[in-house]
Scaffold this active site. Structure first.
Site, PDB file in Angstrom:
ATOM      1  N   ARG A 163      47.413  54.747  14.554  1.00 11.16           N
ATOM      2  CA  ARG A 163      48.487  53.759  14.386  1.00 11.16           C
ATOM      3  C   ARG A 163      49.083  53.863  12.975  1.00 11.16           C
ATOM      4  O   ARG A 163      50.287  53.740  12.786  1.00 11.16           O
ATOM      5  CB  ARG A 163      47.953  52.338  14.612  1.00 11.16           C
TER       6      ARG A 163
ATOM      7  N   ARG B 285      52.982  55.789  32.763  1.00  9.47           N
ATOM      8  CA  ARG B 285      53.377  55.303  31.440  1.00  9.47           C
ATOM      9  C   ARG B 285      53.931  56.496  30.674  1.00  9.47           C
ATOM     10  O   ARG B 285      53.239  57.508  30.482  1.00  9.47           O
ATOM     11  CB  ARG B 285      52.171  54.722  30.702  1.00  9.47           C
TER      12      ARG B 285
ATOM     13  N   ASP C  29      44.521  57.005  30.331  1.00 10.32           N
ATOM     14  CA  ASP C  29      45.227  57.403  29.119  1.00 10.32           C
ATOM     15  C   ASP C  29      45.221  58.922  28.978  1.00 10.32           C
ATOM     16  O   ASP C  29      44.261  59.591  29.369  1.00 10.32           O
ATOM     17  CB  ASP C  29      44.564  56.796  27.883  1.00 10.32           C
TER      18      ASP C  29
END
Length: 305
Positions: A287, A182, A132
């Site tokens: 989020r 990604r 990540d």
């Protein structure tokens, strides 16, 4: 107002006091919508349900900004346990890891030792691992770690963030490694000196790097909940005869599940980012920062209780 709310939740995401409080009170604050559970076993059950619906997964043991070697090693062990569970249960799942949870801020020796332990186990179990990407100040070093490990292992990829000015150059530089990437918009608060401050510019850069990476012939994971980005990818792939086997869509667990199922039914690989663990607070706050609708959903759920 939306930007103010975003900044507020990003500030909370790095607050150590609230992080400790969140660990103490578990997932009762509404995070269950976005976090699969606190244990490997709970995450495995969620992944099984997703696989049953023809959805793939990438699972992340939550945690970041670890500042002691013991905890970094423990987090590596949890990731290794997850890889073994994926292999044992024959799950359609990959692993995602954050370098700051594995000793990135302690020393290169600690993080590389932990990553090689993880990668050795992943190789044995035929599990793909994605590094990540985190905040800007750690970007270059993260890419350096990826390049080193890519020279040693085939089953590794990383993440590129569309909101950074440097991203186009990074795509060009990484092409020599034929990388599995990604592509994301980016979820950290960054200075306008290093990142596009306007959403429209981020979106345009996102489309540009999707085109670049696909046309380079590399496997591309488009991680977005934005229908404009998703539809752009589908149309661009079709117009350029790019097979569905060369790319996939990725979305976060708990966000737009109906859209996830729809994309899978259309024959696209749809991978769900499934986080688990006790250190869920920072992830949860980001989020909420990304989409105000998430805040409303959580508040509604809490009031029901």
């Amino acid at each position: 107002m939306e930007q103010l709310m975003r900044n507020f939740f990003l500030f909370l995401s790095k607050n150590k006091f609230f992080t400790k409080m969140a660990k103490r009170y578990g997932l009762r604050l509404g995070a269950k919508r976005f976090v699969s559970g606190e244990t490997v076993e709970q995450a495995v059950e969620v992944i099984k349900e997703l696989n049953h619906k023809n959805l793939a997964a990438t699972v992340d043991y939550l945690g970041e900004f670890v500042d002691n070697e013991r905890e970094a090693n423990e987090r590596a062990e949890s990731s290794i346990a997850m890889i073994k569970a994926i292999g044992r249960e024959k799950l359609d799942a990959q692993l995602s890891v954050k370098m700051t949870s594995l000793g990135f801020d302690i020393s290169e020796k600690v993080v590389m030792n932990n990553m090689r332990r993880i990668m050795d186990t992943a190789k044995e179990n035929n599990v793909f691992v994605t590094i990540d990407m985190e905040d800007y100040e750690r970007c270059q070093k993260t890419l350096d770690i990826f390049k080193q490990l890519k020279s040693e292992y085939d089953n590794i990829g990383t993440v590129i963030q569309a909101y950074l000015y440097r991203t186009e150059k990074d795509i060009e530089d990484l092409n020599q490694y034929s990388p599995n990437l990604r592509l994301v918009k980016g979820a950290y608060k960054e200075s306008p000196e290093v990142a596009f401050p306007e959403k429209k510019d981020v979106d345009e850069n996102f489309k540009k790097i999707i085109k670049m990476h696909l046309m380079n012939g590399n496997y591309t994971a488009v991680a977005s909940h934005d229908d404009n980005i998703i539809n752009f990818t589908k149309e661009f792939a079709k117009a350029n005869n790019i097979p569905k086997s060369q790319f996939e869509f990725q979305m976060l667990f708990g966000i737009m599940p109906e859209r996830q199922l729809q994309l899978a039914e259309e024959g696209y690989t749809m991978r769900v980012y499934v986080p688990f663990g006790t250190d869920w607070y920072g992830y949860f706050m980001r989020r909420l920062a990304e989409r105000p609708a998430n805040v409303a959903f959580v508040l509604k759920g809490m009031l029901k209780k």
